[in-house]
Design an enzyme around this catalytic site. Structure first.
Site, PDB file in Angstrom:
ATOM      1  N   SER A 186      11.485 -16.890  27.086  1.00  0.00           N
ATOM      2  CA  SER A 186      11.009 -16.181  28.290  1.00  0.00           C
ATOM      3  C   SER A 186       9.626 -15.579  28.053  1.00  0.00           C
ATOM      4  O   SER A 186       8.811 -15.508  28.977  1.00  0.00           O
ATOM      5  CB  SER A 186      12.010 -15.111  28.739  1.00  0.00           C
ATOM      6  OG  SER A 186      11.989 -13.999  27.890  1.00  0.00           O
ATOM      7  N   ASN A 187       9.326 -15.147  26.840  1.00  0.00           N
ATOM      8  CA  ASN A 187       7.969 -14.654  26.551  1.00  0.00           C
ATOM      9  C   ASN A 187       6.968 -15.807  26.596  1.00  0.00           C
ATOM     10  O   ASN A 187       5.860 -15.653  27.108  1.00  0.00           O
ATOM     11  CB  ASN A 187       7.924 -13.925  25.209  1.00  0.00           C
ATOM     12  CG  ASN A 187       8.400 -12.488  25.341  1.00  0.00           C
ATOM     13  OD1 ASN A 187       7.711 -11.646  25.893  1.00  0.00           O
ATOM     14  ND2 ASN A 187       9.612 -12.212  24.851  1.00  0.00           N
TER      15      ASN A 187
ATOM     16  N   ARG B 270       9.644 -21.912   1.622  1.00  0.00           N
ATOM     17  CA  ARG B 270       9.107 -21.225   2.795  1.00  0.00           C
ATOM     18  C   ARG B 270       7.636 -21.604   3.001  1.00  0.00           C
ATOM     19  O   ARG B 270       7.193 -21.886   4.115  1.00  0.00           O
ATOM     20  CB  ARG B 270       9.223 -19.710   2.597  1.00  0.00           C
ATOM     21  CG  ARG B 270       8.863 -18.910   3.847  1.00  0.00           C
ATOM     22  CD  ARG B 270       8.615 -17.451   3.525  1.00  0.00           C
ATOM     23  NE  ARG B 270       9.749 -16.779   2.932  1.00  0.00           N
ATOM     24  CZ  ARG B 270      10.751 -16.246   3.628  1.00  0.00           C
ATOM     25  NH1 ARG B 270      10.749 -16.321   4.929  1.00  0.00           N
ATOM     26  NH2 ARG B 270      11.742 -15.654   3.015  1.00  0.00           N
TER      27      ARG B 270
ATOM     28  N   MET C 154      12.361 -16.613  14.876  1.00  0.00           N
ATOM     29  CA  MET C 154      13.274 -15.828  14.065  1.00  0.00           C
ATOM     30  C   MET C 154      13.156 -16.040  12.553  1.00  0.00           C
ATOM     31  O   MET C 154      13.992 -15.566  11.800  1.00  0.00           O
ATOM     32  CB  MET C 154      14.718 -16.061  14.542  1.00  0.00           C
ATOM     33  CG  MET C 154      14.976 -15.375  15.884  1.00  0.00           C
ATOM     34  SD  MET C 154      14.463 -13.623  15.887  1.00  0.00           S
ATOM     35  CE  MET C 154      14.952 -13.072  17.516  1.00  0.00           C
TER      36      MET C 154
ATOM     37  N   LEU D 113       7.319 -15.269   8.324  1.00  0.00           N
ATOM     38  CA  LEU D 113       6.212 -16.102   7.845  1.00  0.00           C
ATOM     39  C   LEU D 113       5.934 -15.765   6.380  1.00  0.00           C
ATOM     40  O   LEU D 113       6.084 -14.617   5.960  1.00  0.00           O
ATOM     41  CB  LEU D 113       4.954 -15.840   8.666  1.00  0.00           C
ATOM     42  CG  LEU D 113       5.008 -16.151  10.155  1.00  0.00           C
ATOM     43  CD1 LEU D 113       3.640 -15.899  10.778  1.00  0.00           C
ATOM     44  CD2 LEU D 113       5.446 -17.585  10.412  1.00  0.00           C
TER      45      LEU D 113
ATOM     46  N   ASN E 270       3.058 -10.787  17.299  1.00  0.00           N
ATOM     47  CA  ASN E 270       4.507 -10.847  17.491  1.00  0.00           C
ATOM     48  C   ASN E 270       4.902  -9.856  18.571  1.00  0.00           C
ATOM     49  O   ASN E 270       4.258  -8.826  18.745  1.00  0.00           O
ATOM     50  CB  ASN E 270       5.214 -10.485  16.179  1.00  0.00           C
ATOM     51  CG  ASN E 270       6.728 -10.545  16.298  1.00  0.00           C
ATOM     52  OD1 ASN E 270       7.276 -11.467  16.912  1.00  0.00           O
ATOM     53  ND2 ASN E 270       7.417  -9.561  15.730  1.00  0.00           N
TER      54      ASN E 270
ATOM     55  N   HIS F 177       8.111  -7.466  19.780  1.00  0.00           N
ATOM     56  CA  HIS F 177       9.374  -6.920  19.253  1.00  0.00           C
ATOM     57  C   HIS F 177      10.006  -5.994  20.301  1.00  0.00           C
ATOM     58  O   HIS F 177       9.306  -5.165  20.891  1.00  0.00           O
ATOM     59  CB  HIS F 177       9.105  -6.156  17.954  1.00  0.00           C
ATOM     60  CG  HIS F 177      10.370  -5.661  17.326  1.00  0.00           C
ATOM     61  ND1 HIS F 177      11.253  -6.503  16.684  1.00  0.00           N
ATOM     62  CD2 HIS F 177      10.927  -4.422  17.270  1.00  0.00           C
ATOM     63  CE1 HIS F 177      12.297  -5.803  16.254  1.00  0.00           C
ATOM     64  NE2 HIS F 177      12.121  -4.538  16.597  1.00  0.00           N
TER      65      HIS F 177
ATOM     66  N   GLU G  25       8.185  -6.465  27.814  1.00  0.00           N
ATOM     67  CA  GLU G  25       7.688  -7.427  26.818  1.00  0.00           C
ATOM     68  C   GLU G  25       6.730  -8.420  27.467  1.00  0.00           C
ATOM     69  O   GLU G  25       5.628  -8.666  26.967  1.00  0.00           O
ATOM     70  CB  GLU G  25       8.855  -8.216  26.192  1.00  0.00           C
ATOM     71  CG  GLU G  25       9.761  -7.410  25.301  1.00  0.00           C
ATOM     72  CD  GLU G  25      10.801  -8.294  24.615  1.00  0.00           C
ATOM     73  OE1 GLU G  25      10.490  -9.427  24.220  1.00  0.00           O
ATOM     74  OE2 GLU G  25      11.947  -7.833  24.478  1.00  0.00           O
TER      75      GLU G  25
HETATM   76  C1  GAR Z   1      12.649 -11.139  22.692  1.00  0.00           C
HETATM   77  O1  GAR Z   1      13.376 -10.015  23.150  1.00  0.00           O
HETATM   78  C2  GAR Z   1      11.788 -10.765  21.509  1.00  0.00           C
HETATM   79  O2  GAR Z   1      11.230  -9.481  21.612  1.00  0.00           O
HETATM   80  C3  GAR Z   1      12.792 -10.825  20.391  1.00  0.00           C
HETATM   81  O3  GAR Z   1      13.544 -11.978  20.666  1.00  0.00           O
HETATM   82  C4  GAR Z   1      13.586 -12.177  22.079  1.00  0.00           C
HETATM   83  C5  GAR Z   1      13.133 -13.568  22.388  1.00  0.00           C
HETATM   84  O4  GAR Z   1      13.258 -13.840  23.754  1.00  0.00           O
HETATM   85  N1  GAR Z   1      12.149 -10.883  19.098  1.00  0.00           N
HETATM   86  C6  GAR Z   1      12.586 -10.236  18.024  1.00  0.00           C
HETATM   87  O5  GAR Z   1      13.602  -9.572  18.016  1.00  0.00           O
HETATM   88  C7  GAR Z   1      11.702 -10.380  16.798  1.00  0.00           C
HETATM   89  N2  GAR Z   1      12.057  -9.419  15.799  1.00  0.00           N
HETATM   90  P1  GAR Z   1      12.497 -15.044  24.418  1.00  0.00           P
HETATM   91  O6  GAR Z   1      12.806 -16.295  23.562  1.00  0.00           O
HETATM   92  O7  GAR Z   1      13.115 -15.156  25.787  1.00  0.00           O
HETATM   93  O8  GAR Z   1      11.039 -14.737  24.448  1.00  0.00           O
END
Ligand code: GAR
Length: 209
Positions: free
Chosen positions: A12-13, A72, A97, A100, A114, A116, A181
């Site tokens: 979604s981001n 990695r 997830m 890096l 990023n 968060h 976000e």
């Molecule tokens: C989002 O809420 C993002 O902030 C979180 O994962 C979700 C991804 O949603 N990220 C973390 O928790 C990183 N530590 P999305 O795939 O719909 O963008």
């Protein structure tokens, strides 16, 4: 300016960034979307918008515990090769997830962002919304930051706040945070593409004009 987006899930981001690019609000190109999961809906979203979408399998990296750090870096080098092929200037982690490697972070210093779902430095790591709910904070929010070698730690670019209500569940709270976000991630990317972010140590200053 070329943007590369790393994803692992829903996207979604990523969608918020795609929309801002398509509407001309962000003047840049999303050159590639790379996923650590084959079935990530984010890959589909990218393809629907004519963006190259690639899955790079982290299998080896997970399997070989003994040589994890080397694996990695090997994995990150595969990603970097794809980014370099497309002259990517800015890397966005959007629900990506995996951590890096320091190798990756150094190579793109202050050029990786990023998002968060908490007000860092509170509640880093996974399930930030659940952590906030269980801790009992009255406000939480979202943070966009540059990425360094520590998890959810680099210089903070933008944050926004949401209230926590008595009847909130992880889901209702997460949805309220998600709206923020999408807004602050788009804003942060826009500022970067306009050359308006200046990093001084841990502080990110926003230049006016
Ligand atoms: C989002 O809420 C993002 O902030 C979180 O994962 C979700 C991804 O949603 N990220 C973390 O928790 C990183 N530590 P999305 O795939 O719909 O963008």
């Amino acid at each position: 300016m070329n943007i590369g987006v790393l994803v692992s899930g829903r996207g979604s981001n990523l969608q918020a960034i795609i929309d801002a690019v398509e509407s001309g609000y962000i003047k840049a190109k999303i050159s590639v979307v790379i996923s650590s999961r084959k079935d990530a809906p984010a890959l589909q979203r990218a393809k629907e918008h004519g963006i190259e979408a690639i899955f790079i399998d982290p299998q080896d990296f997970w399997k070989d515990r003994e040589h994890r750090e080397e694996k990695r870096i090997e994995y990150d080098k595969k990603i970097i090769a794809e980014l370099e092929k497309r002259n990517v200037d800015l890397v966005l982690l959007a629900g990506y997830m995996l951590m890096l490697s320091p190798y990756f972070v150094n190579k793109y210093k202050n050029r990786i962002m990023n998002i968060h779902p908490a007000l860092l430095p509170s509640f880093p790591g996974v399930n930030a919304q659940k952590q906030a709910l269980e801790y009992g904070v009255k406000y939480t929010g979202a943070t966009v930051h540059f990425v360094d070698a520590e998890m959810d730690h680099g210089p903070i670019i933008l944050q926004d706040v949401v209230p926590v209500f008595d009847d909130d569940t992880v889901e209702t709270l997460s949805n309220r945070i998600l709206e923020k976000e999408h807004k602050i991630y788009v804003e942060a990317v826009k500022l970067f593409t306009e050359g308006k972010l200046k990093v001084e140590g841990r502080r990110v200053k926003i230049l006016k004009e």
